[in-house]
Design a protein around this motif. Structure first.
Motif, mmCIF file in Angstrom:
data_model
loop_
_atom_site.group_PDB
_atom_site.id
_atom_site.type_symbol
_atom_site.label_atom_id
_atom_site.label_comp_id
_atom_site.label_asym_id
_atom_site.label_seq_id
_atom_site.Cartn_x
_atom_site.Cartn_y
_atom_site.Cartn_z
ATOM 1 N N GLY A 9 0.838 -1.208 0.000
ATOM 2 C CA GLY A 9 0.000 0.000 0.000
ATOM 3 C C GLY A 9 0.865 1.247 0.000
ATOM 4 N N THR A 39 -7.900 2.972 -3.674
ATOM 5 C CA THR A 39 -8.788 2.583 -2.576
ATOM 6 C C THR A 39 -9.023 3.723 -1.597
ATOM 7 N N TRP A 42 -9.212 3.512 4.958
ATOM 8 C CA TRP A 42 -9.939 3.069 6.146
ATOM 9 C C TRP A 42 -9.059 3.379 7.369
ATOM 10 N N GLN A 47 -7.217 11.209 4.945
ATOM 11 C CA GLN A 47 -5.892 11.093 4.338
ATOM 12 C C GLN A 47 -6.108 10.722 2.867
HETATM 13 N N1 LIG Z 1 -7.355 2.050 1.595
HETATM 14 C C1 LIG Z 1 -6.406 1.805 2.484
HETATM 15 N N2 LIG Z 1 -6.480 2.355 3.720
HETATM 16 C C2 LIG Z 1 -5.494 2.097 4.611
HETATM 17 C C3 LIG Z 1 -4.403 1.261 4.270
HETATM 18 C C4 LIG Z 1 -4.354 0.704 2.970
HETATM 19 O O1 LIG Z 1 -3.403 -0.033 2.604
HETATM 20 N N3 LIG Z 1 -5.379 0.999 2.108
HETATM 21 N N4 LIG Z 1 -3.418 1.011 5.180
HETATM 22 C C5 LIG Z 1 -3.473 1.564 6.367
HETATM 23 C C6 LIG Z 1 -2.403 1.266 7.332
HETATM 24 O O2 LIG Z 1 -1.979 0.001 7.316
HETATM 25 C C7 LIG Z 1 -4.538 2.468 6.793
HETATM 26 N N5 LIG Z 1 -5.553 2.641 5.837
#
Ligand SMILES: Nc1nc2c(c(=O)[nH]1)N=C(CO)CN2
Ligand SMILES: Nc1ncnc2c1ncn2[C@@H]1O[C@H](COP(=O)(O)OP(=O)(O)OP(=O)(O)O)[C@@H](O)[C@H]1O
Length: 163
Positions: A9, A39, A42, A47
């Motif tokens: 991510g 995406t 969450w 952010q």
């Molecule tokens: N859409 C999305 N939201 C997140 C992600 C993520 O990989 N994708 N990772 C996070 C912290 O691990 C917090 N929020």
């Protein structure tokens, strides 16, 4: 054999560049990589959107701890700074599963405890492995079907982005 599922991510800076850095660093052990998904965030919702992807890697010489270290090495290469929990980051590499290994060590929880609740992991993973199973929790397809529709709708394939 040690086959791992890693989730990637990024939501800071050159998001695609950071995912590519990770995939390039895994190229010699890469079995499959999903498309790139845009995406909705969450956890901390205020952010930027993330780019997420999932890859399957295989290396008989690596155990689950070695996969964690490899993910952390890639995060360091992306100059990730640890700040807020669930906050913005250049690169996050989570170890989703390693074979059928179960671990309750807080340094390496397996399967990753968020897996069953995160459409951002389940959708890309199912793209490359429709029969995916989360050890102890069942079929990834069933876990995804049980999530609220808005969670699934927040995960959109970016066909214009290739890893
Ligand atoms: N859409 C999305 N939201 C997140 C992600 C993520 O990989 N994708 N990772 C996070 C912290 O691990 C917090 N929020
Ligand atoms: N399966 C796992 N994959 C990656 N890190 C893990 C795992 N299980 C435990 N950890 C630990 O989690 C810590 C990293 O947490 P990190 O800051 O990436 O959390 P986060 O990405 O904000 O939240 P989340 O883990 O819920 O996605 C590391 O110290 C690592 O040892």
């Amino acid at each position: 054999m040690s086959r791992a599922v890693l989730s990637l991510g990024s939501n800071l800076g050159d998001r695609l560049g950071y995912l590519r850095l990770a995939v390039d660093g895994l190229r010699d052990v890469l079995v499959a990589v999903s498309g790139v998904y845009e995406t909705a965030p969450w956890g901390v919702e205020d952010q930027p959107d993330f780019l997420n992807a999932v890859c399957v890697v295989d290396d008989p010489a690596r155990d689950h701890w070695a996969w964690l270290r490899k993910g952390q090495e890639l995060e360091r290469q992306a100059e990730r700074v640890r700040e807020q929990r669930w906050g913005p980051r250049t690169l996050d590499v989570d170890v989703v599963t390693v074979d059928g290994v179960r671990s309750d060590d807080p340094e390496l929880l397996l399967p990753h405890p968020g897996t069953g609740d995160r459409a951002t992991v389940l959708i890309p993973w199912l793209e490359i492995d429709p029969e995916a199973e989360v050890p102890g929790r069942g079929r990834a397809a069933d876990l995804l079907a049980a999530l609220p529709e808005p969670d699934r709708a927040g995960v959109r394939l970016r066909e214009d982005l290739i890893l």
